[in-house]
Design a protein around this motif. Sequence first.
Motif, PDB file in Angstrom:
ATOM      1  N   ILE A 241       0.843  -1.203   0.000  1.00  9.29           N
ATOM      2  CA  ILE A 241       0.000   0.000   0.000  1.00  9.29           C
ATOM      3  C   ILE A 241       0.870   1.241   0.000  1.00  9.29           C
ATOM      4  N   LYS A 242       1.919   1.219   0.813  1.00  9.53           N
ATOM      5  CA  LYS A 242       2.787   2.392   0.906  1.00  9.53           C
ATOM      6  C   LYS A 242       3.500   2.659  -0.404  1.00  9.53           C
ATOM      7  N   LYS A 243       3.795   1.573  -1.103  1.00  7.70           N
ATOM      8  CA  LYS A 243       4.453   1.722  -2.395  1.00  7.70           C
ATOM      9  C   LYS A 243       3.580   2.524  -3.355  1.00  7.70           C
ATOM     10  N   TYR A 244       2.235   2.392  -3.193  1.00  4.21           N
ATOM     11  CA  TYR A 244       1.318   3.119  -4.066  1.00  4.21           C
ATOM     12  C   TYR A 244       0.974   4.502  -3.524  1.00  4.21           C
ATOM     13  N   ARG A 245       1.781   5.035  -2.645  1.00  3.47           N
ATOM     14  CA  ARG A 245       1.653   6.385  -2.098  1.00  3.47           C
ATOM     15  C   ARG A 245       0.328   6.596  -1.380  1.00  3.47           C
ATOM     16  N   LEU A 246      -0.116   5.578  -0.641  1.00  2.01           N
ATOM     17  CA  LEU A 246      -1.366   5.715   0.102  1.00  2.01           C
ATOM     18  C   LEU A 246      -1.075   5.634   1.597  1.00  2.01           C
ATOM     19  N   ASP A 247      -1.895   6.354   2.376  1.00 10.52           N
ATOM     20  CA  ASP A 247      -1.750   6.291   3.827  1.00 10.52           C
ATOM     21  C   ASP A 247      -2.439   5.054   4.361  1.00 10.52           C
ATOM     22  N   VAL A 248      -1.946   4.585   5.492  1.00  5.41           N
ATOM     23  CA  VAL A 248      -2.586   3.465   6.154  1.00  5.41           C
ATOM     24  C   VAL A 248      -3.163   4.014   7.453  1.00  5.41           C
ATOM     25  N   PRO A 249      -4.384   3.594   7.863  1.00  7.70           N
ATOM     26  CA  PRO A 249      -4.896   4.076   9.147  1.00  7.70           C
ATOM     27  C   PRO A 249      -3.909   3.754  10.274  1.00  7.70           C
ATOM     28  N   GLN A 250      -3.794   4.677  11.222  1.00  7.28           N
ATOM     29  CA  GLN A 250      -2.795   4.550  12.284  1.00  7.28           C
ATOM     30  C   GLN A 250      -2.830   3.204  13.008  1.00  7.28           C
ATOM     31  N   VAL A 251      -4.049   2.795  13.396  1.00  4.98           N
ATOM     32  CA  VAL A 251      -4.167   1.550  14.175  1.00  4.98           C
ATOM     33  C   VAL A 251      -3.629   0.376  13.380  1.00  4.98           C
ATOM     34  N   THR A 252      -3.977   0.363  12.105  1.00  2.00           N
ATOM     35  CA  THR A 252      -3.562  -0.745  11.249  1.00  2.00           C
ATOM     36  C   THR A 252      -2.036  -0.813  11.179  1.00  2.00           C
ATOM     37  N   GLU A 253      -1.436   0.373  11.055  1.00  2.00           N
ATOM     38  CA  GLU A 253       0.017   0.400  10.954  1.00  2.00           C
ATOM     39  C   GLU A 253       0.673  -0.031  12.269  1.00  2.00           C
ATOM     40  N   LEU A 254       0.109   0.437  13.382  1.00  2.00           N
ATOM     41  CA  LEU A 254       0.635   0.046  14.692  1.00  2.00           C
ATOM     42  C   LEU A 254       0.570  -1.464  14.866  1.00  2.00           C
ATOM     43  N   ALA A 255      -0.589  -2.034  14.527  1.00  2.27           N
ATOM     44  CA  ALA A 255      -0.776  -3.478  14.662  1.00  2.27           C
ATOM     45  C   ALA A 255       0.237  -4.218  13.794  1.00  2.27           C
ATOM     46  N   TYR A 256       0.447  -3.664  12.611  1.00  2.00           N
ATOM     47  CA  TYR A 256       1.390  -4.285  11.676  1.00  2.00           C
ATOM     48  C   TYR A 256       2.794  -4.293  12.257  1.00  2.00           C
ATOM     49  N   GLU A 257       3.207  -3.144  12.821  1.00  2.76           N
ATOM     50  CA  GLU A 257       4.549  -3.047  13.401  1.00  2.76           C
ATOM     51  C   GLU A 257       4.688  -3.994  14.596  1.00  2.76           C
ATOM     52  N   LEU A 258       3.619  -4.074  15.420  1.00  5.19           N
ATOM     53  CA  LEU A 258       3.646  -4.967  16.576  1.00  5.19           C
ATOM     54  C   LEU A 258       3.836  -6.409  16.125  1.00  5.19           C
ATOM     55  N   ARG A 259       3.118  -6.764  15.076  1.00  6.91           N
ATOM     56  CA  ARG A 259       3.208  -8.120  14.544  1.00  6.91           C
ATOM     57  C   ARG A 259       4.629  -8.422  14.059  1.00  6.91           C
ATOM     58  N   ASN A 260       5.189  -7.408  13.379  1.00  2.00           N
ATOM     59  CA  ASN A 260       6.558  -7.561  12.886  1.00  2.00           C
ATOM     60  C   ASN A 260       7.549  -7.715  14.026  1.00  2.00           C
ATOM     61  N   ALA A 261       7.231  -7.038  15.149  1.00  6.63           N
ATOM     62  CA  ALA A 261       8.126  -7.093  16.290  1.00  6.63           C
ATOM     63  C   ALA A 261       7.946  -8.385  17.077  1.00  6.63           C
ATOM     64  N   GLY A 262       7.019  -9.240  16.633  1.00  3.96           N
ATOM     65  CA  GLY A 262       6.898 -10.541  17.254  1.00  3.96           C
ATOM     66  C   GLY A 262       5.699 -10.716  18.157  1.00  3.96           C
ATOM     67  N   VAL A 263       4.831  -9.669  18.262  1.00  4.42           N
ATOM     68  CA  VAL A 263       3.613  -9.822  19.060  1.00  4.42           C
ATOM     69  C   VAL A 263       2.627 -10.664  18.261  1.00  4.42           C
ATOM     70  N   ASP A 264       1.974 -11.616  18.928  1.00  4.51           N
ATOM     71  CA  ASP A 264       1.151 -12.573  18.212  1.00  4.51           C
ATOM     72  C   ASP A 264      -0.294 -12.070  18.085  1.00  4.51           C
ATOM     73  N   ILE A 265      -0.524 -11.186  17.107  1.00  2.00           N
ATOM     74  CA  ILE A 265      -1.890 -10.705  16.848  1.00  2.00           C
ATOM     75  C   ILE A 265      -2.218 -10.951  15.382  1.00  2.00           C
ATOM     76  N   PRO A 266      -3.562 -11.036  15.064  1.00  2.00           N
ATOM     77  CA  PRO A 266      -3.931 -11.360  13.677  1.00  2.00           C
ATOM     78  C   PRO A 266      -3.550 -10.258  12.687  1.00  2.00           C
ATOM     79  N   GLU A 267      -3.578 -10.613  11.430  1.00  2.00           N
ATOM     80  CA  GLU A 267      -3.248  -9.663  10.358  1.00  2.00           C
ATOM     81  C   GLU A 267      -4.430  -8.739  10.051  1.00  2.00           C
ATOM     82  N   GLY A 268      -4.148  -7.580   9.496  1.00  2.00           N
ATOM     83  CA  GLY A 268      -5.193  -6.699   8.946  1.00  2.00           C
ATOM     84  C   GLY A 268      -6.169  -6.177   9.967  1.00  2.00           C
ATOM     85  N   ILE A 269      -5.662  -5.632  11.057  1.00  2.00           N
ATOM     86  CA  ILE A 269      -6.554  -5.039  12.056  1.00  2.00           C
ATOM     87  C   ILE A 269      -7.010  -3.665  11.572  1.00  2.00           C
ATOM     88  N   LEU A 270      -8.336  -3.390  11.691  1.00  2.00           N
ATOM     89  CA  LEU A 270      -8.879  -2.194  11.060  1.00  2.00           C
ATOM     90  C   LEU A 270      -9.314  -1.112  12.033  1.00  2.00           C
TER      91      LEU A 270
END
Lengths: 284, 274
Positions: A241-270
Amino acid sequence: MEMIKVEDLAFEYIRRNEEGDVESINRAIDGVSLDVKKGDFIAIIGANGSGKSTLAKHINAILYPSEGTVWVNGMNTLKEENLWEIRRSAGMVFQNPDNQIIATVVEEDVGFGPENLGVPTDEIWERVEKSLKAVGMLEYRNQSPNKLSGGQKQRVAIAGIMAMKPECIVLDEPTAMLDPDGRKEVISTVRLLNQHEKITVLLITHHMDEVINADKVFVMEHGKIVMQGSPREIFSRIPEIKKYRLDVPQVTELAYELRNAGVDIPEGILSADELVQALENLGA
Amino acid sequence: MIRDITIGQYYPVDSILHRMDPRLKLNGTLLFIISIFLFDTFYGYIAITMFMISIIKLSKVPFKFILRGLKAIVVILIFTMTFNLFLTQGDILIRLGFLKITKQGLHSSIFMGLRLSYLILGSSLMTFTTTPNQLTDGLERLLWPLRRIKVPVHEIAMMMSIALRFIPILLEETDKIMKAQMARGADFESGGVVKRAKGLVPLLVPLFVSAFRRANDLAMAMEARCYRGGEGRTKMKPLHYSRRDMVAYIILLSYFALVIIISIYEKYLPYFSL
């Protein structure tokens, strides 16, 4: 049955110099195909110049395909005899609220569409009242549009479309010129119409938080559809999405970063609630 | 100055006159204007004045507000009255150096002044009591027969109502551009006429560009809502004459007949002249 069917659509803006020779060709839409089912809430997102507004204008037969075909409610937009029926069944709301209100009184503006269709006077009044009620603007019926806020003006514009009894509404960045309150007003009105009146909605926007409740999301870039799927599917692909110059809602991005950091939460939180729920489940 | 011009404004109160059919008011104004230009006799003008005062009373628009409309034509009024006063040939009343005032000059000066004022008062009374929308609707219906000779009546009426809708929007925009240009150092206030006129260029160019863009947007929005000219269109608020309007027509015509009768038989009335 499909409300809208687009097949291999291409559209070229051709610039000519004074002699009429072709100076440059800008392929605004390049091989787009999509299907929209009756009653769906569809969102099309994309950065500026991605061709999303051009696509919208094809559905109302304001622009005609250079290549490919567009069917609205089973009618081919290239056939001249379908023109007015297509415009009636697929109403269009534009970006600038001031430039689409024709009359000097709210109710007369809502009546403009039915007047054009040749609806008898008594029925126009019925339709105007019903449409203004549906968008929650009935108490402003005798006001001048100049006295309304941006969000209210857009709701009047939507009522003006509703009075033509369309099967589908195309909204071309209806919130781009509004403040956050106005944006919420318009989006919740549209969602209400989708749920209660079963109107097919095609929402074109670049605000990502407006697409969360859509049934299906299309992402456009350089005239092509580059991603499609449910909001959850789209939002779980954040780097893309970022590659296409679009913003991501804050919560979604936070959840994504948490997941990347190893927190076990589902994908695509809205939404914030969803994230809280996921984090609580984690503790349990 | 612009604020002084009350002609063309709508004065929102509820009166019999406000509720009348716009076609009646348009025809009435026309008849009234004909009556003030056709006759210049003393008794005739008493009847005209009485008629106008009773209409003003019926309209419930404050008299002071109506008089403000005259402010805009004060200069023209003074000019015509002075020229008529001094330049008419006839029986000399007073001689002031090379200027002379004649009996006929005094007569035509007074009647010219009255005519011009009544013209403004009468026609502004119509706009005070009729909304712009009703006015365009009325005009469209009255001019409808002209379609036969290829006058685009519906289009003219539609353009008028769109213009009325966009006047406040464009005024606001002018204000915005003016401030933006002033912030960039534009000067709209100092200098002579030429310099000021030149100063307007950075205001007018963006204003025109944006007006054309708006027109383009609006045309697209109208087409998207199935607008295709006046053919096959129905009206949300069609005009209907009520019984009240019919009574008003009868009163109007009897007024006109009265003025004609007075002007014919005036010579039998006690002579009065200035």
